[in-house]
Design an enzyme around this catalytic site. Structure first.
Site, mmCIF file in Angstrom:
data_model
loop_
_atom_site.group_PDB
_atom_site.id
_atom_site.type_symbol
_atom_site.label_atom_id
_atom_site.label_comp_id
_atom_site.label_asym_id
_atom_site.label_seq_id
_atom_site.Cartn_x
_atom_site.Cartn_y
_atom_site.Cartn_z
ATOM 1 N N PRO A 65 35.023 -7.222 -5.937
ATOM 2 C CA PRO A 65 34.407 -6.086 -6.662
ATOM 3 C C PRO A 65 35.872 -5.340 -7.166
ATOM 4 C CG PRO A 65 34.227 -5.693 -4.343
ATOM 5 C CD PRO A 65 34.566 -7.138 -4.478
ATOM 6 N N HIS A 66 36.093 -4.885 -8.390
ATOM 7 C CA HIS A 66 37.065 -4.224 -8.952
ATOM 8 C C HIS A 66 36.746 -3.206 -9.794
ATOM 9 C CE1 HIS A 66 36.054 -7.730 -11.350
ATOM 10 N NE2 HIS A 66 36.453 -7.092 -12.111
ATOM 11 N N GLY A 67 37.944 -2.298 -10.415
ATOM 12 C CA GLY A 67 37.564 -1.352 -11.353
ATOM 13 C C GLY A 67 38.751 -0.316 -11.554
#
Lengths: 155, 612
Positions: A65-67
């Protein structure tokens, strides 16, 4: 890029207990919030938005998960090994038990991509993944993650 | 007795010589592909070297034998061209391509003929004959060079070129034959004769081709032939159809092409094995044709025609062909760049030299003029256009983003199954199948052959380079898998590692913003599916790729004609991206590409570029 630049021994969760994807994201957002001194709800919201575009589950039980978080000063990484796998809508529909969270500042540019590439390359190595699954201490996991890459890509 | 022995010895020597020549030709293909030289040119040169003026020193001037070999070879090549033409795929391109193949040939022939009259001092009929001889775009040369260069063209351009080159040979052949007959008739011929001759050729050729093709399909499907005989049956039937049509003065070449078209577009038993057999047969025909034509020519005689032939060839390439293309494509929406490329791919090939042998065979006066001029023109065309094809395609931006290398797909016909077939692919390094975690949903893995063992899919666990993998796939979709199993330049040079999947309805702009990527101008404001549709012209294949700077989008899963899932692959490029493009700056290739692009800009400054 060495992963030691983005993770430290505090950002490894050796045996995280969660029931589902949402709780997983909440927990890692919470841990990352403490690490970066950024509101964990902002982080959670960012991750959730990103998951809506498409799952970050890469398959074989791995998710990244990334952002982007505007107020961040550098790229942050956080690794979580789950006590039991959870559904993650991954590409291969397999439940996920290894999670690498990656947060980048708004204008990280190439660093963001480089870090993503680096992490996913590491987590595609079957040996590394097997070692991560067989290790349950934060120190042990951290050592595996930051081990210098043994074999650079043959090209 | 001694005489017979001597003759047998001679025959054996001849056979040995021909076989060795072909072997040399095949072996030199390795060298040729490495240098990017047009392979066909190599065969021609080997033929010339073996011939009377070369070290081989063989005097060969049997035009009759050449005609026989040429006819058989051409019939097989045209049949093969028909087999591989999928009408359904080419629907929208049929009309422009047919115009190019008919009117285009006439315009090219007329313009070139006019110049030939001036340069060589021929009568207008003779000039026209020379024009007709060099007017056809050679299907074999076009297919071959595009495939060898790994060019993947925008569909419309590829389709127009494929159909044009496939159908204009019969037209050029019969234009040539008609003109030869007219010259032979001399003053006696009337214009009515011409019309009757033309009509007769077309009508008989068409009928023979369609009926023959239909009977061929019926024969294949109804007769329980031993398995190895299907391809042989097909190729012999093709020759029979050619000969039958030609015997009653129809256009045999048109007939054989149409028969191939019928067979290629109807379900027929053992079709994959027929195709693969024809692959080899077409190769052999190409090699033979060029070798024999190279042998036939007397290079020392060419010298006298060098200058006029050069003028004619240059005129043909630079003016006649482009004018024909521009006029024929006027009613259709082709961009200037596309027209420029189609003009440039007006490759001349063996057919032209072969046609040039017809006047000699028929005993037309000054016959050697046609042969020698055509030979030089073909040589120049292959050399100049053949060699620059890929660079021009890139420069004009008609090539798709990534070139597709050929895959060695094996198709296995499943008796009793009409819509599924088994396909086998060798698993090679740097192919996208190795980087994706799952298989497309519409293919069923069957088995994996690994180190002489056959494993079930479950036992094989993951695919390794060197494996052979077999899948069940819907017949019409088999070719969409090719890209997954071909070595990819992008994977080889960029090492994409991370791959995140997105559904096709996501906006490309939004996606790019999330990763700090820039969207090519022509794709702004589009969803992922729309972007692939634009770039791939509706025929989206698995593994099709759009490069977005240090990352690329790859088709991961298809649902009918839409992209269901695309994966964003992030390249692990340790080198700064600029260094690779800087290298291209200095290469001749890069300069050539830019030169062509500038040229295209100049000719067409108002229209926006067709792609990014």
């Amino acid at each position: 890029m060495n992963l030691a630049e983005i993770v430290d021994s505090q950002s490894v969760l050796p045996s995280l207990k969660v029931q589902n994807k949402k709780q997983l994201l909440q927990e890692v957002a919470h841990a990352a919030g403490k690490l970066t001194a950024i509101d964990h709800r902002v982080i959670f919201e960012t991750l959730l938005q990103r998951e809506k575009l498409g799952s970050t589950g890469l398959g074989h039980g791995i998710a990244i998960p990334h952002g982007k978080i505007p107020t961040l000063t550098r790229v942050y990484g956080l690794f979580a090994r789950l006590a039991a796998p959870v559904e993650f809508d991954a590409v291969d529909n397999e439940p996920v038990d290894l999670v690498f969270l990656l947060l980048a500042p708004e204008h990280a540019g190439a660093d963001h991509l480089k870090a993503l590439a680096r992490i996913s390359r590491l987590l595609r190595d079957h040996d590394v993944v097997a070692k991560l699954r067989g290790t349950d201490t934060a120190e042990g996991l951290y050592a595996i993650l930051t081990e210098p890459a043994a074999t650079p890509h043959a090209a | 007795m001694a005489r017979t022995m001597e003759q047998i010895g001679l025959i054996n020597l001849g056979l040995l010589f021909l076989a060795v020549l072909i072997l040399v030709g095949i072996a030199s293909s390795l060298i040729a592909t490495r240098f990017g030289a047009p392979l066909l040119l190599v065969f021609l040169i080997i033929g010339m070297l073996a011939g009377e003026d070369g070290p081989g020193g063989i005097v060969f001037n049997d035009y009759r034998l050449t005609y026989l070999i040429g006819t058989v070879a051409l019939a097989v090549i045209l049949f093969d061209g028909g087999l591989r033409t999928r009408l359904a795929v080419f629907r929208g391109s049929l009309l422009p391509a047919s115009l190019l193949a008919t009117v285009g040939v006439v315009i090219t022939a007329a313009l070139t003929g006019a110049v030939a009259c001036l340069v060589l001092g021929l009568s207008w009929l003779q000039g026209l004959l020379l024009g007709a001889v060099v007017s056809s775009t050679d299907a074999a040369a076009v297919f071959f060079l595009m495939r060898a260069g790994g060019l993947q063209l925008r569909r419309r351009v590829a389709a127009a070129l494929e159909i044009e080159s496939g159908t204009n040979d019969p037209f050029a052949v019969f234009l040539t034959i008609v003109l030869v007959e007219l010259i032979m008739l001399g003053a006696q011929g009337s214009s009515l004769d011409v019309v009757i001759l033309l009509l007769r050729q077309v009508v008989i050729g068409t009928v023979a081709g369609l009926v023959g093709g239909y009977l061929l399909v019926q024969g294949l499907n109804r007769m329980a032939l031993p398995s190895g005989l299907h391809p042989l049956f097909a190729i012999t039937a093709a020759l029979a159809i050619y000969a039958a049509a030609a015997a009653v003065e129809g256009s045999g070449f048109l007939a054989v092409y149409l028969a191939g078209l019928v067979l290629g577009n109807r379900p027929a038993r053992a079709f994959p094995s027929i195709l693969s057999f024809h692959d080899a047969a077409t190769w052999l025909c190409q090699i033979l044709m060029f070798l024999v034509l190279g042998l036939l020519v007397t290079p020392s005689k060419l010298l006298g025609y060098l200058l006029p032939a050069f003028v004619i060839a240059v005129f043909l390439i630079v003016i006649a062909r482009p004018v024909a293309v521009w006029l024929c494509l006027l009613p259709f929406r082709f961009t200037a760049r596309e027209k420029a490329f189609i003009s440039w791919v007006g490759l001349r090939g063996a057919v032209s030299i072969f046609l040039a042998a017809i006047p000699t065979l028929s005993g037309v006066a000054n016959a050697e003029v046609y042969f020698n001029v055509a030979f030089v023109a073909v040589f120049i065309s292959l050399l100049v256009q053949g060699w620059t094809l890929t660079a021009v395609a890139r420069g004009l931006d008609v090539a798709l983003t990534e070139t597709a290398a050929e895959t060695q797909r094996v198709e296995i016909d499943l008796p009793g199954q009409t819509n599924l077939e088994m396909v086998g692919f060798p698993i090679i390094e740097d192919s996208p199948i190795l980087t994706r975690p799952d298989l497309p949903s519409w293919i069923q893995p069957v088995m994996v052959a690994r180190q002489e063992k056959v494993l079930t899919w479950a036992d094989a666990k993951a695919l390794n380079p060197g494996d052979y993998a077999y899948f069940l796939v819907p017949t019409e979709r088999a070719q969409r898998l090719d890209r997954l199993f071909a070595a990819s330049d992008a994977i080889h040079s960029h090492h994409p590692v991370a791959a995140f999947n997105f559904t096709g309805d996501i906006s490309l702009d939004e996606l790019a913003a999330a990763y700090g990527l820039s969207v090519p101008d022509d794709l702004r404001g589009l969803t992922i599916t729309e972007a692939f549709r634009l770039r791939c012209e509706d025929r989206i294949g698995m593994g099709d790729r759009i490069q977005l700077g240090p990352a690329s989008l790859t088709v991961h899963e298809l649902e009918d004609e839409d992209v269901k899932q695309a994966s964003l692959e992030i390249d692990e490029v340790e080198l700064p991206v600029a260094s690779t493009s800087a290298l291209a700056e200095f290469s001749l290739y890069g300069r050539l590409q830019r030169f062509v692009a500038q040229l295209a800009e100049r000719f067409n400054p108002t229209k926006p570029s067709a792609g990014a």
